[in-house]
Motif scaffolding. Structure first.
Motif, PDB file in Angstrom:
ATOM      1  N   ASN A 105       0.984  -1.156   0.136  1.00 30.63           N
ATOM      2  CA  ASN A 105       0.015  -0.020   0.037  1.00 30.63           C
ATOM      3  C   ASN A 105       0.933   1.165   0.090  1.00 30.63           C
ATOM      4  O   ASN A 105       1.989   1.300   0.787  1.00 30.63           O
ATOM      5  CB  ASN A 105      -0.953  -0.136   1.205  1.00 30.63           C
ATOM      6  N   VAL A 106       0.598   2.204  -0.732  1.00 27.54           N
ATOM      7  CA  VAL A 106       1.301   3.434  -0.808  1.00 27.54           C
ATOM      8  C   VAL A 106       0.652   4.251   0.148  1.00 27.54           C
ATOM      9  O   VAL A 106      -0.607   4.627   0.367  1.00 27.54           O
ATOM     10  CB  VAL A 106       0.816   4.194  -2.123  1.00 27.54           C
ATOM     11  N   LEU A 107       1.562   4.665   1.058  1.00 24.47           N
ATOM     12  CA  LEU A 107       1.184   5.715   2.247  1.00 24.47           C
ATOM     13  C   LEU A 107       1.142   7.143   1.927  1.00 24.47           C
ATOM     14  O   LEU A 107       0.061   7.780   2.540  1.00 24.47           O
ATOM     15  CB  LEU A 107       2.155   5.352   3.550  1.00 24.47           C
ATOM     16  N   PHE A 108       2.017   7.522   1.167  1.00 18.93           N
ATOM     17  CA  PHE A 108       1.963   9.025   0.628  1.00 18.93           C
ATOM     18  C   PHE A 108       2.961   8.944  -0.925  1.00 18.93           C
ATOM     19  O   PHE A 108       3.601   8.251  -0.908  1.00 18.93           O
ATOM     20  CB  PHE A 108       2.759   9.631   1.902  1.00 18.93           C
ATOM     21  N   ARG A 109       2.136   9.730  -1.648  1.00 21.95           N
ATOM     22  CA  ARG A 109       2.956  10.055  -2.593  1.00 21.95           C
ATOM     23  C   ARG A 109       3.092  11.570  -3.250  1.00 21.95           C
ATOM     24  O   ARG A 109       2.250  12.514  -2.875  1.00 21.95           O
ATOM     25  CB  ARG A 109       1.943   9.280  -4.072  1.00 21.95           C
ATOM     26  N   ILE A 110       4.313  11.743  -3.776  1.00 16.54           N
ATOM     27  CA  ILE A 110       4.502  13.002  -4.185  1.00 16.54           C
ATOM     28  C   ILE A 110       4.723  12.875  -5.985  1.00 16.54           C
ATOM     29  O   ILE A 110       5.635  12.189  -6.280  1.00 16.54           O
ATOM     30  CB  ILE A 110       5.747  13.823  -3.481  1.00 16.54           C
ATOM     31  N   GLY A 111       4.208  13.528  -6.598  1.00 18.03           N
ATOM     32  CA  GLY A 111       4.083  13.654  -8.071  1.00 18.03           C
ATOM     33  C   GLY A 111       4.359  15.048  -8.700  1.00 18.03           C
ATOM     34  O   GLY A 111       3.918  16.100  -8.230  1.00 18.03           O
ATOM     35  N   ALA A 112       5.100  15.112  -9.910  1.00 14.19           N
ATOM     36  CA  ALA A 112       5.185  16.295 -10.451  1.00 14.19           C
ATOM     37  C   ALA A 112       4.834  15.930 -12.111  1.00 14.19           C
ATOM     38  O   ALA A 112       5.298  15.145 -12.766  1.00 14.19           O
ATOM     39  CB  ALA A 112       6.910  16.742 -10.354  1.00 14.19           C
ATOM     40  N   ARG A 113       4.105  17.028 -12.553  1.00 14.56           N
ATOM     41  CA  ARG A 113       3.889  16.940 -13.795  1.00 14.56           C
ATOM     42  C   ARG A 113       4.082  18.332 -14.640  1.00 14.56           C
ATOM     43  O   ARG A 113       4.162  19.431 -13.980  1.00 14.56           O
ATOM     44  CB  ARG A 113       2.414  16.529 -14.133  1.00 14.56           C
ATOM     45  N   GLY A 114       4.272  17.996 -15.708  1.00 14.66           N
ATOM     46  CA  GLY A 114       4.675  19.380 -16.850  1.00 14.66           C
ATOM     47  C   GLY A 114       3.658  19.798 -17.876  1.00 14.66           C
ATOM     48  O   GLY A 114       3.005  18.488 -18.349  1.00 14.66           O
ATOM     49  N   TYR A 115       3.347  20.721 -18.429  1.00 15.64           N
ATOM     50  CA  TYR A 115       2.427  20.972 -19.508  1.00 15.64           C
ATOM     51  C   TYR A 115       3.126  20.754 -20.710  1.00 15.64           C
ATOM     52  O   TYR A 115       4.432  21.072 -21.079  1.00 15.64           O
ATOM     53  CB  TYR A 115       2.046  22.514 -19.623  1.00 15.64           C
ATOM     54  N   GLY A 116       2.407  19.794 -21.790  1.00 12.42           N
ATOM     55  CA  GLY A 116       2.754  19.371 -22.795  1.00 12.42           C
ATOM     56  C   GLY A 116       2.430  20.408 -23.909  1.00 12.42           C
ATOM     57  O   GLY A 116       2.465  21.764 -23.787  1.00 12.42           O
ATOM     58  N   THR A 152      -1.128  20.182 -25.264  1.00 13.31           N
ATOM     59  CA  THR A 152      -2.381  20.623 -25.116  1.00 13.31           C
ATOM     60  C   THR A 152      -2.940  20.364 -23.486  1.00 13.31           C
ATOM     61  O   THR A 152      -3.855  20.577 -23.143  1.00 13.31           O
ATOM     62  CB  THR A 152      -3.275  19.679 -25.872  1.00 13.31           C
ATOM     63  N   GLY A 153      -1.882  19.867 -22.644  1.00 14.61           N
ATOM     64  CA  GLY A 153      -2.383  19.571 -21.343  1.00 14.61           C
ATOM     65  C   GLY A 153      -1.171  19.242 -20.595  1.00 14.61           C
ATOM     66  O   GLY A 153      -0.255  18.897 -20.910  1.00 14.61           O
ATOM     67  N   PHE A 154      -1.632  18.896 -19.233  1.00 10.23           N
ATOM     68  CA  PHE A 154      -0.455  18.341 -18.135  1.00 10.23           C
ATOM     69  C   PHE A 154      -0.291  16.976 -18.321  1.00 10.23           C
ATOM     70  O   PHE A 154       0.487  16.094 -17.747  1.00 10.23           O
ATOM     71  CB  PHE A 154      -1.078  18.617 -16.826  1.00 10.23           C
ATOM     72  N   GLY A 155      -1.137  16.078 -19.302  1.00 10.30           N
ATOM     73  CA  GLY A 155      -1.038  14.713 -19.229  1.00 10.30           C
ATOM     74  C   GLY A 155      -1.766  13.991 -18.037  1.00 10.30           C
ATOM     75  O   GLY A 155      -2.316  14.490 -17.162  1.00 10.30           O
ATOM     76  N   ASN A 156      -1.683  12.553 -18.043  1.00 12.77           N
ATOM     77  CA  ASN A 156      -2.094  11.748 -17.022  1.00 12.77           C
ATOM     78  C   ASN A 156      -1.204  10.939 -16.335  1.00 12.77           C
ATOM     79  O   ASN A 156      -1.700  10.164 -15.525  1.00 12.77           O
ATOM     80  CB  ASN A 156      -3.244  10.754 -17.767  1.00 12.77           C
ATOM     81  N   ILE A 157      -0.049  11.391 -16.465  1.00 16.54           N
ATOM     82  CA  ILE A 157       1.034  10.529 -15.588  1.00 16.54           C
ATOM     83  C   ILE A 157       2.221  11.657 -15.131  1.00 16.54           C
ATOM     84  O   ILE A 157       2.133  12.500 -15.462  1.00 16.54           O
ATOM     85  CB  ILE A 157       1.852   9.579 -16.084  1.00 16.54           C
ATOM     86  N   ASP A 158       2.652  11.322 -13.928  1.00 16.82           N
ATOM     87  CA  ASP A 158       3.592  12.091 -13.243  1.00 16.82           C
ATOM     88  C   ASP A 158       5.070  11.815 -14.297  1.00 16.82           C
ATOM     89  O   ASP A 158       5.253  10.575 -14.593  1.00 16.82           O
ATOM     90  CB  ASP A 158       4.167  11.686 -11.885  1.00 16.82           C
ATOM     91  N   SER A 159       5.674  12.913 -14.207  1.00 17.99           N
ATOM     92  CA  SER A 159       7.351  12.552 -14.860  1.00 17.99           C
ATOM     93  C   SER A 159       8.115  12.203 -13.870  1.00 17.99           C
ATOM     94  O   SER A 159       9.141  11.491 -14.184  1.00 17.99           O
ATOM     95  CB  SER A 159       7.591  14.318 -15.430  1.00 17.99           C
TER      96      SER A 159
END
Length: 201
Positions: A34-45, A47-54
């Protein structure tokens, strides 16, 4: 945008999260993975920010939790260039540290096992091919291992075989220059303890 967490005195500024299975009114224990805590970062392409973290950091459970058992690890995932898939790059547990090369390269990573109890193993999963360089310390015995894992039969010899390679250049890492006659390219030394110090004799 900047979010500040100020602390004064002897306290510690921190971010703390809590996780449980079940519901808020009837929570149940955390299970292995089980994931207890998640930090994710996304950047704009385009047309949008996409659906996964970089890039992504997961704090996760290594076991089913009880009131006394709370084993956890940290998994860092990144997306390789010109792809859109998250791959594990670094994994940290109480047993040690594993660093993986990008899966698209079919080249290996680094696995450092600091356990003094047992020698743990690390294997490739799915369709990935990994070469794992291991510095193990099982039962207080130092060992250096290089393991290869492959799920296909079409890899080159360099991809399939355990290889130790030393490389040498003159100059600097940013501007290497050619070696010259007499330069030592690779050296392997063996040392024995003489009672007070390590000696090569």
């Amino acid at each position: 945008t900047i979010n500040l967490i100020d602390n004064y005195g002897s306290g510690i500024a921190r971010i703390q999260t809590r996780a449980a299975n079940g519901t808020a009114t009837t929570p149940t224990s955390i299970s292995t993975g089980n994931v207890l805590f998640r930090i994710g970062a996304r950047g704009y392409g385009q047309t949008g920010f996409g659906n996964i973290d970089s890039a992504q950091i997961d704090f996760y459970a290594l076991e089913r939790f009880s009131d006394n058992w709370h084993g956890g690890g940290v998994n860092i995932s990144t997306v390789n260039t010109q792809t859109s898939f998250l791959n594990t790059t670094v994994n940290i547990t109480s047993q040690g540290l594993a660093i993986y090369a990008p899966q698209a390269t079919n080249k290996g990573g680094l696995f450092v096992n600091l356990s003094t109890a047992t020698n743990t193993s690390l294997a490739a999963t799915g369709n990935t091919d990994n070469i794992i360089f291991g510095i193990n310390k099982p039962n207080n015995k130092g060992r250096l291992t290089l393991d290869t894992y492959s799920n296909t039969g079409t890899d080159t010899i360099d991809q399939m075989t355990s290889i130790f390679t030393g490389r040498r250049a003159r100059g600097r890492i940013q501007a290497p220059t050619a070696v010259k006659s007499g330069d030592i390219l690779t050296r392997i030394n063996a040392f024995g303890y003489n009672g007070s110090d390590w000696s090569a004799n």
